[in-house]
Write a protein that holds these residues in place. Structure first.
Motif, PDB file in Angstrom:
ATOM      1  N   ALA A  42      32.211  12.358 -11.110  1.00  0.00           N
ATOM      2  CA  ALA A  42      32.218  13.232  -9.599  1.00  0.00           C
ATOM      3  C   ALA A  42      32.878  14.703  -9.986  1.00  0.00           C
ATOM      4  CB  ALA A  42      33.013  12.580  -8.519  1.00  0.00           C
ATOM      5  N   LYS A  43      33.828  14.544 -11.109  1.00  0.00           N
ATOM      6  CA  LYS A  43      34.852  15.354 -11.480  1.00  0.00           C
ATOM      7  C   LYS A  43      34.738  15.040 -12.931  1.00  0.00           C
ATOM      8  CE  LYS A  43      37.508  15.902  -6.964  1.00  0.00           C
ATOM      9  NZ  LYS A  43      39.048  15.907  -6.436  1.00  0.00           N
ATOM     10  N   LYS A  44      34.976  16.561 -13.544  1.00  0.00           N
ATOM     11  CA  LYS A  44      35.755  17.064 -14.955  1.00  0.00           C
ATOM     12  C   LYS A  44      37.294  15.943 -14.793  1.00  0.00           C
ATOM     13  CE  LYS A  44      34.761  20.290 -17.295  1.00  0.00           C
ATOM     14  NZ  LYS A  44      34.926  21.603 -17.943  1.00  0.00           N
ATOM     15  N   PRO A  45      37.453  15.022 -15.589  1.00  0.00           N
ATOM     16  CA  PRO A  45      38.767  14.745 -15.954  1.00  0.00           C
ATOM     17  C   PRO A  45      39.232  15.472 -16.117  1.00  0.00           C
ATOM     18  CG  PRO A  45      37.396  13.883 -17.768  1.00  0.00           C
ATOM     19  CD  PRO A  45      36.182  14.374 -16.907  1.00  0.00           C
ATOM     20  N   ALA A  46      40.912  15.670 -16.444  1.00  0.00           N
ATOM     21  CA  ALA A  46      41.975  16.115 -16.295  1.00  0.00           C
ATOM     22  C   ALA A  46      42.199  16.501 -17.939  1.00  0.00           C
ATOM     23  CB  ALA A  46      43.327  15.533 -15.218  1.00  0.00           C
ATOM     24  N   THR A  47      42.415  14.796 -18.454  1.00  0.00           N
ATOM     25  CA  THR A  47      42.184  15.546 -20.109  1.00  0.00           C
ATOM     26  C   THR A  47      41.157  16.327 -20.854  1.00  0.00           C
ATOM     27  OG1 THR A  47      41.405  13.359 -20.727  1.00  0.00           O
ATOM     28  CG2 THR A  47      43.623  13.427 -19.410  1.00  0.00           C
ATOM     29  N   ALA A  48      41.063  16.702 -19.557  1.00  0.00           N
ATOM     30  CA  ALA A  48      39.852  18.106 -20.621  1.00  0.00           C
ATOM     31  C   ALA A  48      40.101  18.440 -21.173  1.00  0.00           C
ATOM     32  CB  ALA A  48      38.088  18.410 -20.018  1.00  0.00           C
ATOM     33  N   THR A  49      39.184  18.600 -22.510  1.00  0.00           N
ATOM     34  CA  THR A  49      39.935  19.623 -23.733  1.00  0.00           C
ATOM     35  C   THR A  49      39.641  21.444 -23.365  1.00  0.00           C
ATOM     36  OG1 THR A  49      37.814  19.377 -25.088  1.00  0.00           O
ATOM     37  CG2 THR A  49      40.035  17.807 -25.580  1.00  0.00           C
ATOM     38  N   VAL A  50      38.454  21.476 -23.160  1.00  0.00           N
ATOM     39  CA  VAL A  50      38.419  22.771 -22.850  1.00  0.00           C
ATOM     40  C   VAL A  50      37.570  22.828 -21.283  1.00  0.00           C
ATOM     41  CG1 VAL A  50      36.266  24.482 -23.442  1.00  0.00           C
ATOM     42  CG2 VAL A  50      37.377  23.023 -25.093  1.00  0.00           C
ATOM     43  N   ALA A  51      38.871  23.792 -20.978  1.00  0.00           N
ATOM     44  CA  ALA A  51      38.235  23.248 -19.161  1.00  0.00           C
ATOM     45  C   ALA A  51      37.170  24.522 -18.924  1.00  0.00           C
ATOM     46  CB  ALA A  51      40.286  23.680 -18.488  1.00  0.00           C
ATOM     47  N   GLN A  52      37.471  25.442 -19.509  1.00  0.00           N
ATOM     48  CA  GLN A  52      36.844  26.658 -19.177  1.00  0.00           C
ATOM     49  C   GLN A  52      35.453  26.904 -19.637  1.00  0.00           C
ATOM     50  OE1 GLN A  52      39.056  26.945 -21.404  1.00  0.00           O
ATOM     51  NE2 GLN A  52      41.021  28.239 -20.972  1.00  0.00           N
ATOM     52  N   THR A  53      35.219  25.588 -20.093  1.00  0.00           N
ATOM     53  CA  THR A  53      33.656  25.048 -20.394  1.00  0.00           C
ATOM     54  C   THR A  53      32.610  24.505 -19.408  1.00  0.00           C
ATOM     55  OG1 THR A  53      33.815  25.357 -22.562  1.00  0.00           O
ATOM     56  CG2 THR A  53      31.739  24.339 -22.415  1.00  0.00           C
ATOM     57  N   LEU A  54      32.039  24.539 -18.610  1.00  0.00           N
ATOM     58  CA  LEU A  54      31.441  23.929 -17.483  1.00  0.00           C
ATOM     59  C   LEU A  54      30.391  22.850 -18.583  1.00  0.00           C
ATOM     60  CD1 LEU A  54      30.254  27.211 -15.305  1.00  0.00           C
ATOM     61  CD2 LEU A  54      32.439  25.375 -15.074  1.00  0.00           C
ATOM     62  N   ASP A  55      30.435  21.765 -17.599  1.00  0.00           N
ATOM     63  CA  ASP A  55      30.206  20.265 -18.427  1.00  0.00           C
ATOM     64  C   ASP A  55      28.645  20.516 -17.684  1.00  0.00           C
ATOM     65  OD1 ASP A  55      28.865  18.391 -19.496  1.00  0.00           O
ATOM     66  OD2 ASP A  55      31.178  18.253 -20.458  1.00  0.00           O
ATOM     67  N   ALA A  56      27.605  20.140 -17.512  1.00  0.00           N
ATOM     68  CA  ALA A  56      26.467  19.412 -16.701  1.00  0.00           C
ATOM     69  C   ALA A  56      26.538  17.882 -16.146  1.00  0.00           C
ATOM     70  CB  ALA A  56      25.506  19.778 -16.831  1.00  0.00           C
ATOM     71  N   ARG A  57      27.833  17.230 -16.944  1.00  0.00           N
ATOM     72  CA  ARG A  57      28.154  15.955 -16.998  1.00  0.00           C
ATOM     73  C   ARG A  57      28.826  15.588 -15.820  1.00  0.00           C
ATOM     74  NH1 ARG A  57      30.205  13.634 -21.906  1.00  0.00           N
ATOM     75  NH2 ARG A  57      31.785  16.297 -22.112  1.00  0.00           N
TER      76      ARG A  57
END
Length: 173
Positions: free
Chosen positions: A52-67
């Motif tokens: 549902a949501k990208k984890p807050a710990t995602a390394t590159v927040a600016q990159t959109l990720d269709a996962r």
């Protein structure tokens, strides 16, 4: 009339959008697919997300990720705008979000209280609905939940989808 082209298969974390002539297929368990279709301009697309949501710990927040559902909606919005349309002009369908295990809820105790105990499929489907409603997108159809998986085949020329549902046999842990 020409020969039907081989369908385009998408996997988790993939998104396809445009005026394609090929049908788009995917296989879903707890993942969710959103299809979008513009009835006037005949743009269509499908995404297949796992969470549902990208984890807050995602390394590159600016990159959109269709996962992730939230990023899929951002990508769809960007692609629609690049074509001179607004996301709210599209019709959407939501598929998947199956609960793949017979004990679909995690058991937690106080040591693991931060663990989300709701089934992933339910959370994914709920997020898809919430994001589309927030964007003003009309949800034409939804086939979500239950204990099983779905095969989805979407035709971006017509906006129509075929869905095949299969039950998951009971799994004992």
């Amino acid at each position: 009339m020409g020969v039907e082209q081989k369908p385009f298969i998408i996997h988790v974390g993939e998104l396809v959008f445009g005026k394609g002539r090929r049908r788009i297929k995917t296989l879903l368990g707890s993942c969710v697919a959103i299809t979008l279709w513009h009835p006037l301009h005949r743009y269509g697309g499908m995404c297949h997300f796992a969470l549902a949501k990208k984890p807050a710990t995602a390394t590159v927040a600016q990159t959109l990720d269709a996962r992730y559902a939230d990023d899929c909606i951002k990508l769809f919005r960007k692609l629609a705008e690049e074509r001179g349309t607004e996301l709210s002009e599209y019709q959407a369908c939501i598929y998947g979000g199956g609960n793949m295990l017979s004990s679909s809820r995690l058991r937690t105790d106080s040591a693991f209280s931060e663990v989300d105990s709701s089934p992933i499929g339910d959370a994914n489907a709920a997020q898809a609905f919430a994001l589309l409603v927030a964007e003003g997108v009309a949800i034409k159809e939804a086939d979500v939940g239950e204990q099983g998986y779905r095969k989805v085949c979407f035709d971006p020329r017509s906006g129509q989808a075929e869905v095949e549902f299969s039950l998951v046999s009971s799994v004992k842990l």
